[in-house]
Structures are given as C-alpha cells and as structure tokens.
Design an enzyme around this catalytic site. Structure first.
Site, PDB file in Angstrom:
ATOM      1  N   GLY A 247       0.821  -1.196   0.000  1.00  0.00           N
ATOM      2  CA  GLY A 247       0.000   0.000   0.000  1.00  0.00           C
ATOM      3  C   GLY A 247       0.857   1.248   0.000  1.00  0.00           C
ATOM      4  O   GLY A 247       2.038   1.212   0.368  1.00  0.00           O
ATOM      5  N   CYS A 248       0.268   2.365  -0.396  1.00  0.00           N
ATOM      6  CA  CYS A 248       1.056   3.602  -0.504  1.00  0.00           C
ATOM      7  C   CYS A 248       1.499   4.111   0.862  1.00  0.00           C
ATOM      8  O   CYS A 248       2.686   4.365   1.081  1.00  0.00           O
ATOM      9  CB  CYS A 248       0.261   4.665  -1.261  1.00  0.00           C
ATOM     10  SG  CYS A 248      -1.416   4.945  -0.666  1.00  0.00           S
TER      11      CYS A 248
END
Length: 308
Positions: free
Chosen positions: A113-114
């Site tokens: 995930g970012c």
C-alpha cells in the site's frame, strides 16, 4: 520471446499508470480486452490463463475473484489491491525489505500500500536492527494526493467547492493497519492518522518519536546512519542528509515519480526525531512498485521503465 502480460483493471488509475510505464518496452506483449470484454468473466478468465504474468488493478473483492479465475493456469500474479498483503502464500512486493530473490521466485506478489510503503521503509529496518522497539506505540501521520482514493474522490477534489483538507480513518480500522504491523514486526497496531490534500499525486508519511523515552537511548544520527546503510545498494530509496529541511512540499501538478526519499530529522540533542517519507502515491506507492516487481520477476534490471 516477449512476456505475455495482462493488466486486469487497466482502465483504472493504477492500471493506466502501469500502461504508461510500459510504453515502448518490447519485453512485454500486452493482452488487451476491449470495453465490453473487460467486464466479461469468460474473456477475463481466458486472458488470465493466456498470460505469463497478470497485474490486478482491481478492488479487493474483484482481485480475489480474479485469482480464482486464474486457478490452474500457472500464471504469475502481481496484485495491486490490499486483498493479499498479509495473506499466506503471497510474497510482499517490497524488494528493499523482503529481498529481490523472494520476488524473483514468487508466483504471487502483493503490491504494498502507498501509506505502508512510507511507514515500513522508515520503521521496519530500524526495528530489525534493534534500534527501535517492536512493542512501541507507533503513530503515523500522513497526507496524500487525492488520486489514491479512486474515481469518486478524484471527482470530489476536482469539482467546484472541493475540500482543502480531508482527514479520515477515525474508526481506527483502516485496511492498511495489518500490513503495517505485520511487515514491520510490531507487537501492536499503529495509530494511523491519514488525510487527503488537493494535490493529484504525492504523499508525506511521518512517524514522530520520543527517543529519550526508549530503552537504549537511540539517537537521530544512529537511525539515519542505519537507514543509509540499509538502503545503500538500492537506486530507488534515498536517505537525506541530517540537515533539517525548512519545509517539505507537495506540488499540485507534480509529474509522476517512482523514487522514495527518507528524512530523519532530530532536535538539537537528538532525543526527539521525526521520521519522514516522501513518495508518489501512484509511483513507489502503486504503479511504480508493480513495475519494479514485474522487472524483478522477469529477470530484468529493476529500474527499467521507472521514473527516478
């Protein structure tokens, strides 16, 4: 022979950015479905079975469905959703942390995930080194460009009367929490305070720490040196020097980029520190990470096609 590649969900933001990074690359033969076929289960199954590697740019439930459709094919999969980031049998697609060989030999790779990319890049190596405690109550403050929120949030921020700041995650149950805890090796979930700002792309992830309250009395200089050593061999992650920046900015119209910059900013005594990661939520936080893993899985230089 070119690698047959299928991007399931190629019309979404992440899929489009992956396609852009693949332009002009002869190493891949893209399997492309037209608008009608993209939602046809049979066509998707055929494409998934025909591909050597598939990249899933789908919501979580649809990504799980795609994995089932691919069963029996032997197709290698990179999943850009959050569906498999803590799942058994999946390799976490963060080569700097997990190791290039693990990704090179994996059939199933989950794209990080970012927000977790920034947090893990800062914290995981320091916990492994014993400089930060695994049982500390970590807090993560972060802001992101609105492109990571999907079409509805993009439309909201690009409409007249768009918000100047959107804080969220107040249910304390954000889907990124298990990923952060597991891959950093932490005893407790983090307290995660995410927000969205009116920039299309970009992200600042910050972990403030009171080092003087920790056993072993780690200092900012020790943390910075350890991160510099850990990332010395990678062309993607850079650790800034010890000079405190006057400010860190996100440009509303920044071009895509796939690198990750880490800051270790201490006070005069070094007992308080702000660990800060700056990245493109669509780059190293999504599409760029998928391309990096794709390159590694295909035995290519990992930075091919990346915008560093």
């Amino acid at each position: 022979m070119a690698t047959r590649l299928f991007i399931d969900g190629a019309a979404g933001t992440t899929g489009l950015e992956i396609r852009e990074r693949l332009q002009g690359r002869s190493e891949f033969d893209l399997i492309i479905l037209d608008d009608a076929q993209r939602k046809d289960e049979s066509a998707r199954r055929d494409a998934l079975h025909a591909a050597d590697i598939a990249i899933l740019c789908l919501p979580d439930d649809a990504a799980k469905e795609a994995v089932k459709l691919a069963e029996g094919s032997g197709t290698r999969i990179i999943d850009a959703s959050s569906a498999h980031r803590v799942a058994d049998g999946w390799t976490y697609g963060f080569p700097e942390l997990i190791g290039h060989d693990a990704i090179a030999n994996a059939q199933f790779v989950s794209n990080p995930g970012c927000y977790p990319t920034g947090f893990l890049a800062l914290v995981a190596p320091l916990v492994r080194a014993g400089l930060l405690p695994a049982d500390w109550p970590y807090t993560v403050n972060a802001v992101s460009g609105y492109s990571g929120g999907g079409n509805a949030l993009i439309a909201r921020f690009e409409a007249d009367g768009a918000p100047a700041f959107r804080a969220y995650g107040y249910d304390m149950a954000h889907k990124h929490l298990p990923e952060m805890q597991l891959h950093a090796g932490l005893a407790h979930p983090v307290i995660f305070a995410p927000a969205v700002v009116p920039a299309y792309r970009g992200m600042v992830v910050e972990v403030p720490l009171h080092l003087g309250a920790m056993a072993g009395d780690p200092t900012a200089d020790q943390l910075r040196a350890a991160l510099s050593d850990f990332y010395a061999a990678t062309p993607v992650v850079t650790v800034a020097d010890g000079a405190a920046p006057g400010e860190l900015l996100l440009d509303r119209k920044a071009p895509p980029w796939d690198s990750l910059t880490l800051h270790v900013i201490g006070n005069a005594g070094g007992w308080n520190v702000r660990l800060v990661a700056v990245l493109d939520n669509l780059g190293k936080g999504a599409s760029g990470a998928a391309i990096q893993s794709l390159n590694i899985m295909c035995g290519l230089p990992e930075t091919t096609g990346l915008r560093l």
